[in-house]
Design an enzyme around this catalytic site. Structure first.
Site, PDB file in Angstrom:
ATOM      1  N   ARG A  66      26.094  19.481 -45.690  1.00 18.78           N
ATOM      2  CA  ARG A  66      26.117  19.811 -44.257  1.00 18.78           C
ATOM      3  C   ARG A  66      27.402  19.303 -43.632  1.00 18.78           C
ATOM      4  O   ARG A  66      28.012  19.965 -42.790  1.00 18.78           O
ATOM      5  CB  ARG A  66      24.893  19.206 -43.561  1.00 18.78           C
ATOM      6  CG  ARG A  66      24.750  19.574 -42.086  1.00 18.78           C
ATOM      7  CD  ARG A  66      23.543  18.883 -41.455  1.00 18.78           C
ATOM      8  NE  ARG A  66      22.326  19.227 -42.160  1.00 18.78           N
ATOM      9  CZ  ARG A  66      21.640  20.358 -41.934  1.00 18.78           C
ATOM     10  NH1 ARG A  66      22.077  21.251 -41.041  1.00 18.78           N
ATOM     11  NH2 ARG A  66      20.539  20.627 -42.596  1.00 18.78           N
ATOM     12  N   ASN A 108      22.900  23.243 -25.822  1.00 18.17           N
ATOM     13  CA  ASN A 108      22.014  24.055 -26.651  1.00 18.17           C
ATOM     14  C   ASN A 108      20.930  24.679 -25.784  1.00 18.17           C
ATOM     15  O   ASN A 108      20.448  24.054 -24.842  1.00 18.17           O
ATOM     16  CB  ASN A 108      21.372  23.166 -27.727  1.00 18.17           C
ATOM     17  CG  ASN A 108      20.460  23.944 -28.666  1.00 18.17           C
ATOM     18  OD1 ASN A 108      20.692  25.110 -28.938  1.00 18.17           O
ATOM     19  ND2 ASN A 108      19.409  23.288 -29.142  1.00 18.17           N
ATOM     20  N   HIS A 110      17.048  26.199 -25.758  1.00 15.41           N
ATOM     21  CA  HIS A 110      15.836  26.050 -26.574  1.00 15.41           C
ATOM     22  C   HIS A 110      14.675  26.770 -25.894  1.00 15.41           C
ATOM     23  O   HIS A 110      14.456  26.584 -24.698  1.00 15.41           O
ATOM     24  CB  HIS A 110      15.517  24.563 -26.780  1.00 15.41           C
ATOM     25  CG  HIS A 110      14.368  24.332 -27.693  1.00 15.41           C
ATOM     26  ND1 HIS A 110      14.434  24.513 -29.054  1.00 15.41           N
ATOM     27  CD2 HIS A 110      13.098  23.954 -27.422  1.00 15.41           C
ATOM     28  CE1 HIS A 110      13.241  24.255 -29.583  1.00 15.41           C
ATOM     29  NE2 HIS A 110      12.421  23.909 -28.628  1.00 15.41           N
ATOM     30  N   SER A 137      14.737  25.729 -21.994  1.00 19.66           N
ATOM     31  CA  SER A 137      15.527  24.554 -21.620  1.00 19.66           C
ATOM     32  C   SER A 137      16.968  24.704 -22.074  1.00 19.66           C
ATOM     33  O   SER A 137      17.243  25.356 -23.086  1.00 19.66           O
ATOM     34  CB  SER A 137      14.946  23.297 -22.291  1.00 19.66           C
ATOM     35  OG  SER A 137      13.569  23.146 -21.977  1.00 19.66           O
ATOM     36  N   ASP A 142      22.552  15.894 -28.529  1.00 23.50           N
ATOM     37  CA  ASP A 142      22.866  14.513 -28.960  1.00 23.50           C
ATOM     38  C   ASP A 142      22.506  14.416 -30.437  1.00 23.50           C
ATOM     39  O   ASP A 142      22.317  15.430 -31.106  1.00 23.50           O
ATOM     40  CB  ASP A 142      22.110  13.482 -28.094  1.00 23.50           C
ATOM     41  CG  ASP A 142      20.608  13.542 -28.314  1.00 23.50           C
ATOM     42  OD1 ASP A 142      19.900  12.786 -27.623  1.00 23.50           O
ATOM     43  OD2 ASP A 142      20.139  14.350 -29.145  1.00 23.50           O
ATOM     44  N   GLY A 144      19.868  13.759 -31.948  1.00 24.35           N
ATOM     45  CA  GLY A 144      18.513  14.111 -32.366  1.00 24.35           C
ATOM     46  C   GLY A 144      18.291  15.612 -32.424  1.00 24.35           C
ATOM     47  O   GLY A 144      19.222  16.390 -32.262  1.00 24.35           O
ATOM     48  N   ASP A 146      16.890  18.468 -30.481  1.00 26.46           N
ATOM     49  CA  ASP A 146      16.449  18.891 -29.130  1.00 26.46           C
ATOM     50  C   ASP A 146      16.030  17.706 -28.265  1.00 26.46           C
ATOM     51  O   ASP A 146      15.120  17.813 -27.442  1.00 26.46           O
ATOM     52  CB  ASP A 146      15.294  19.901 -29.257  1.00 26.46           C
ATOM     53  CG  ASP A 146      15.725  21.155 -30.016  1.00 26.46           C
ATOM     54  OD1 ASP A 146      14.943  21.647 -30.854  1.00 26.46           O
ATOM     55  OD2 ASP A 146      16.872  21.605 -29.807  1.00 26.46           O
TER      56      ASP A 146
HETATM   57  C1  GRF Z   1      16.859  31.780 -28.633  1.00 28.49           C
HETATM   58  O1  GRF Z   1      15.602  31.717 -28.016  1.00 28.49           O
HETATM   59  C2  GRF Z   1      17.344  30.395 -28.940  1.00 28.49           C
HETATM   60  O2  GRF Z   1      17.040  29.425 -27.966  1.00 28.49           O
HETATM   61  C3  GRF Z   1      16.588  30.115 -30.198  1.00 28.49           C
HETATM   62  O3  GRF Z   1      16.653  31.302 -30.946  1.00 28.49           O
HETATM   63  C4  GRF Z   1      16.776  32.383 -30.017  1.00 28.49           C
HETATM   64  C5  GRF Z   1      18.046  33.114 -30.352  1.00 28.49           C
HETATM   65  O4  GRF Z   1      17.919  34.385 -29.840  1.00 28.49           O
HETATM   66  N1  GRF Z   1      17.173  29.003 -30.934  1.00 28.49           N
HETATM   67  P1  GRF Z   1      19.225  35.331 -29.797  1.00 28.49           P
HETATM   68  O5  GRF Z   1      19.880  35.210 -31.162  1.00 28.49           O
HETATM   69  O6  GRF Z   1      20.105  34.806 -28.693  1.00 28.49           O
HETATM   70  O7  GRF Z   1      18.674  36.686 -29.492  1.00 28.49           O
END
Ligand code: GRF
Length: 203
Positions: A66, A108, A110, A137, A142, A144, A146
């Protein structure tokens, strides 16, 4: 006002990316996407190509670790010296040294009302929990999963008969609106990410 330069990292369809590209195309929007990166040949690259925006693909599977993947991703994205990196559907955790390098200018989206339902299956987990509502959200990334400071969030109802798909499609428009509002607020200085750096570095 100087326009904020933004890199967006995706793995999937990039519908959130598309919403940001459409918003940035509006006169006066204070940010523009300068590069789109992915850990695979993401369908969302088509949106970048439509807008003539460079794409960077760094296949996760091509790297031993990674950390090596993250170092190459950073090298290729930093060529564009973005002011902000947005993770929007990137289905990979960034290595800690990359988070340290980019944060706090690293946010990010979520599809849940954090800290509820973090992780890669937030929509499925909310549905399985049988709760009446979940949410969307936008956070500062950071170390962690989310767990970073919340910049914006909004509740989204779960309705009887929802599937993971129907619920996620109800969440995404909210997620897109929040993302656009947060990027605008960062660009105008309404959100000062440096203050979050202090917070996340705090002992
Ligand atoms: C979004 O809901 C994002 O928050 C989540 O995966 C989805 C990605 O959708 N991690 P897209 O690729 O933007 O259509």
């Amino acid at each position: 006002m100087r326009v904020l330069t933004v890199a967006v990292l995706i793995s999937g369809t990039g519908s959130n990316l598309r919403a940001l590209l459409d918003a940035a195309a509006e006169p006066g929007f204070p940010a523009r996407v300068v590069v789109v990166g992915a850990d695979r040949q993401a369908d969302g690259f088509a949106h970048a190509e439509e807008f003539g925006i460079p794409t960077v693909m760094v296949p996760f599977r091509d790297f031993e670790t990674r950390e090596h993947w993250g170092a190459e991703l950073r090298r290729q994205i930093d060529v564009w010296t973005p002011d902000l990196v947005v993770l929007s559907g990137l289905m990979r955790l960034l290595p800690a040294d990359l988070v340290d390098a980019w944060a706090p200018a690293l946010i990010n989206t979520h599809p849940a009302f954090l800290p509820e339902f973090p992780g890669a299956h937030g929509v499925r987990d909310a549905l399985a929990a049988g709760v009446a509502e979940t949410g969307a959200s936008v956070i500062v990334v950071d170390g962690g999963v989310d767990t970073g400071p919340i910049l914006a969030q909004e509740r989204v109802p779960i309705v009887p008969g929802d599937t993971e798909h129907t619920l996620h499609e109800r969440i995404k428009p909210v997620e897109r609106r929040l993302l656009i509002d947060v990027v605008r607020a960062i660009a105008t200085g309404e959100i000062d990410l440096a203050s979050y750096a202090a917070a996340s570095d705090a002992p």
